[in-house]
Every structure is written in C-alpha cells, then in structure tokens.
Motif scaffolding. Structure first.
Motif, PDB file in Angstrom:
ATOM      1  N   MET A   1      10.419  -8.672 -21.203  1.00 17.28           N
ATOM      2  CA  MET A   1       9.234  -7.815 -21.296  1.00 17.28           C
ATOM      3  C   MET A   1       8.080  -8.464 -20.543  1.00 17.28           C
ATOM      4  N   TYR A   2       7.687  -7.836 -19.455  1.00 19.73           N
ATOM      5  CA  TYR A   2       6.539  -8.262 -18.659  1.00 19.73           C
ATOM      6  C   TYR A   2       5.382  -7.291 -18.903  1.00 19.73           C
ATOM      7  N   HIS A   3       4.212  -7.703 -18.466  1.00 22.61           N
ATOM      8  CA  HIS A   3       3.050  -6.820 -18.484  1.00 22.61           C
ATOM      9  C   HIS A   3       2.392  -6.826 -17.104  1.00 22.61           C
ATOM     10  N   SER A   4       1.594  -7.853 -16.835  1.00 15.47           N
ATOM     11  CA  SER A   4       0.808  -7.912 -15.607  1.00 15.47           C
ATOM     12  C   SER A   4       1.251  -9.066 -14.718  1.00 15.47           C
ATOM     13  N   LEU A   5       1.115  -8.883 -13.393  1.00 18.87           N
ATOM     14  CA  LEU A   5       1.420  -9.916 -12.412  1.00 18.87           C
ATOM     15  C   LEU A   5       0.164 -10.209 -11.593  1.00 18.87           C
ATOM     16  N   THR A  60      11.523  -4.985 -18.236  1.00 22.33           N
ATOM     17  CA  THR A  60      10.575  -3.941 -18.611  1.00 22.33           C
ATOM     18  C   THR A  60       9.146  -4.402 -18.380  1.00 22.33           C
ATOM     19  N   PHE A  61       8.305  -3.467 -17.971  1.00 18.32           N
ATOM     20  CA  PHE A  61       6.869  -3.704 -17.797  1.00 18.32           C
ATOM     21  C   PHE A  61       6.117  -2.707 -18.663  1.00 18.32           C
ATOM     22  N   ASP A  62       5.283  -3.193 -19.556  1.00 19.63           N
ATOM     23  CA  ASP A  62       4.480  -2.310 -20.409  1.00 19.63           C
ATOM     24  C   ASP A  62       3.082  -2.114 -19.840  1.00 19.63           C
ATOM     25  N   ASP A  63       2.525  -0.941 -20.101  1.00 18.73           N
ATOM     26  CA  ASP A  63       1.121  -0.582 -19.843  1.00 18.73           C
ATOM     27  C   ASP A  63       0.861   0.006 -18.461  1.00 18.73           C
ATOM     28  N   GLY A  64       1.683  -0.310 -17.464  1.00 15.19           N
ATOM     29  CA  GLY A  64       1.541   0.332 -16.162  1.00 15.19           C
ATOM     30  C   GLY A  64       0.420  -0.189 -15.296  1.00 15.19           C
ATOM     31  N   TYR A  65       0.284  -1.497 -15.193  1.00 17.73           N
ATOM     32  CA  TYR A  65      -0.753  -2.070 -14.333  1.00 17.73           C
ATOM     33  C   TYR A  65      -0.460  -1.800 -12.864  1.00 17.73           C
ATOM     34  N   PRO A  87       3.903   3.228 -18.632  1.00 16.33           N
ATOM     35  CA  PRO A  87       2.444   3.259 -18.536  1.00 16.33           C
ATOM     36  C   PRO A  87       1.783   3.920 -19.744  1.00 16.33           C
ATOM     37  N   ILE A  88       0.543   3.540 -19.994  1.00 10.18           N
ATOM     38  CA  ILE A  88      -0.289   4.262 -20.957  1.00 10.18           C
ATOM     39  C   ILE A  88      -0.801   5.486 -20.208  1.00 10.18           C
ATOM     40  N   ALA A  89      -0.333   6.650 -20.571  1.00 13.36           N
ATOM     41  CA  ALA A  89      -0.563   7.845 -19.755  1.00 13.36           C
ATOM     42  C   ALA A  89      -2.039   8.183 -19.578  1.00 13.36           C
ATOM     43  N   SER A  90      -2.842   8.016 -20.616  1.00  5.61           N
ATOM     44  CA  SER A  90      -4.269   8.350 -20.509  1.00  5.61           C
ATOM     45  C   SER A  90      -4.979   7.436 -19.520  1.00  5.61           C
ATOM     46  N   VAL A  91      -4.556   6.176 -19.455  1.00  6.81           N
ATOM     47  CA  VAL A  91      -5.190   5.226 -18.533  1.00  6.81           C
ATOM     48  C   VAL A  91      -4.778   5.544 -17.102  1.00  6.81           C
ATOM     49  N   SER A  92      -3.509   5.861 -16.903  1.00  4.92           N
ATOM     50  CA  SER A  92      -3.064   6.275 -15.564  1.00  4.92           C
ATOM     51  C   SER A  92      -3.772   7.553 -15.134  1.00  4.92           C
ATOM     52  N   GLU A  93      -3.990   8.452 -16.080  1.00  7.95           N
ATOM     53  CA  GLU A  93      -4.720   9.687 -15.786  1.00  7.95           C
ATOM     54  C   GLU A  93      -6.130   9.365 -15.302  1.00  7.95           C
ATOM     55  N   THR A 104      -6.342  -6.414  -9.923  1.00  5.63           N
ATOM     56  CA  THR A 104      -6.714  -7.202 -11.101  1.00  5.63           C
ATOM     57  C   THR A 104      -6.734  -6.383 -12.385  1.00  5.63           C
ATOM     58  N   TYR A 105      -7.415  -5.235 -12.351  1.00  4.83           N
ATOM     59  CA  TYR A 105      -7.586  -4.472 -13.593  1.00  4.83           C
ATOM     60  C   TYR A 105      -7.059  -3.038 -13.527  1.00  4.83           C
ATOM     61  N   GLY A 106      -6.654  -2.585 -12.361  1.00  7.44           N
ATOM     62  CA  GLY A 106      -6.249  -1.196 -12.208  1.00  7.44           C
ATOM     63  C   GLY A 106      -4.903  -0.879 -12.831  1.00  7.44           C
ATOM     64  N   HIS A 107      -4.648   0.425 -12.966  1.00  9.97           N
ATOM     65  CA  HIS A 107      -3.367   0.912 -13.478  1.00  9.97           C
ATOM     66  C   HIS A 107      -2.774   1.887 -12.473  1.00  9.97           C
TER      67      HIS A 107
END
Length: 247
Positions: A1-5, A60-65, A87-93, A104-107
């Motif tokens: 489980m990864y998140h951000s790179l 797997t990558f969570d949150d969709g950075y 991805p967290i759909a509302s944030v991608s939206e 750095t902070y985008g999705h």
C-alpha cells in the motif's frame, strides 16, 4: 500500500516515499519472478475465468495523488507492472475543475484517470466521494448514535456518487471499495456488498488467501510501504504472517 511519491526527502514520511524507492521495488519484484495483479485478476480467478501467477502481488495507491500519474505511471510502464489506484473522488473533481497541477500537493484529474486506465497499467477503484475525513466520522464509519437507516442513506449516496464519476471518467465501473483509513464495521461491509462491490481492501497488515469462494475477496489486508524497510523485508514479513496463519 503506497500513497504519495516525492523526491524531496523533507516531505517523505510514513505515507510518502521517493520515486527511486518505488522504482527499486519494481526492480526487485521483476528480478525475483513476481507478477503484479489488479482486482480484475483476482475476481477472474475466483469466478473461474483465469488462473493466477504463482508469485503474484498487488501494488495499491490510495488517495490519487498527482505524483502517482507523474512518477508511478512511467515506472509501471517501464517495468511492465500494474497497480490499483483509488482516488478520493471529490478531491479529483476539485482538481479537475481548478486545473491546479502540482506534483507536491495535487491530485489526479478525471482526464489523468482516463489516460492511466487506458494504458492498461492502472486500475481505478473507489475510495469514497467525500468520506475520507476524521472530522465528523472516521472515514465511512457511522457516527455515534446514527440510525442504521440514516447511515445507509449517507454511505450509499457518497459511494454511488463516486462510482458515477469514476465510471464516467474511465468507462469502467469500479468493482472494489477501498476503505478510507481502513475503517469499517459489519454494517459497512454489508452495505458495500449490497451496492455490488465484489472486493474490499482494508489497511490491516495480514496475508490474503484467495480461493474460489467469492467471500475471500472481501476485507483484504495490505502492508503499508514506508521508507524504513526494504521490499525484501516487507515480503518476508508477509510470508511469515502467512505461514503463521496456515498453522
């Protein structure tokens, strides 16, 4: 489980690792005979449509950075590996609307999702529309004193909204629900199954034994990838857990 790179060491932590570390992971897996799989591979195996490789692993990558798109996708293509990104759909939206591009902070935007999905190296799954929070409730868990009826309505509205956005973006309907923070209870799992999901992912570090029983696809465990251990050690830990489970 990864998140951000991220390359900046000052920004690396338990949930952010370097692109170099991720590339080294892919190298290790390739050199040691592992095959990366996604949820569709698991469901195809369970429902008799295909076999699974002897040494398979899911990344797997969570949150969709956005850095998943910027760094991870080219590396997946380079090493012919696949990954599941939720991805967290509302944030991608939001980032789709603002077009604010930041490693750095985008999705990822919906266009990014489409490109990643079409590449064949990324599978997009559901991580909720806007329930990735610890403010009013922990993820998708019910609030204290919330009635089952009210909870079902709120959870269903959120998850179905995310489903629609993700399917509209990629042309593929997510089949797996990835619990924010791994938070769930029996009612949550029951409702998620009723919505038609054939698989769920938690954050519990445990081995997964996939059988021909569809129930084996629910509440799958994952090992969080941080910067403090090697991929070899992480796999050793998982095998140790598996042997203990079997005995």
């Amino acid at each position: 489980m990864y998140h951000s790179l991220l390359k900046d060491e000052k920004l690396q932590n338990d949930y952010t690792v370097s692109p170099t570390l991720f590339e080294n992971d892919l190298k290790y897996l390739a050199e040691n005979g592992y095959t990366t799989v996604v949820v569709k591979d698991l469901t195809d195996y369970v429902y008799g449509k295909k076999s699974l490789p002897e040494k398979c692993i899911m990344l797997t990558f969570d949150d969709g950075y956005y850095n998943n798109y910027y760094y991870a996708l080219p590396l997946l293509e380079k090493y012919n590996c696949k990954a599941v990104i939720s991805p967290i759909a509302s944030v991608s939206e939001k980032f789709t609307e603002t077009k604010d591009i930041s490693v750095t902070y985008g999705h990822i935007t919906f266009d990014d999702m489409k490109e990643m999905s079409d590449s064949g190296y990324v599978e997009i799954q559901n991580h909720s529309y806007d329930m990735h929070s610890l403010k009013s409730r922990k993820g998708v868990l019910p609030k204290a004193g919330e009635s089952d009826e009210a909870y079902k309505s709120i959870l269903t509205e959120d998850v179905v909204k995310a489903q629609g956005l993700l399917e509209n973006a990629t042309g593929k309907k997510p089949t797996c629900f990835v619990y924010p923070f791994g938070a769930k209870n029996d009612l949550t799992e029951k409702l998620i199954k009723e919505m038609g999901f054939s698989c769920t992912l938690t954050c519990t570090e445990k081995p997964n034994i996939i059988t021909k029983n569809p129930d084996s696809l629910y509440e799958l465990g994952r090992y969080r990838r941080d910067r403090n251990e090697s991929m070899q050690n992480l796999l050793t830990v998982s095998y140790t857990h598996l042997r203990a489970h079997e005995t």
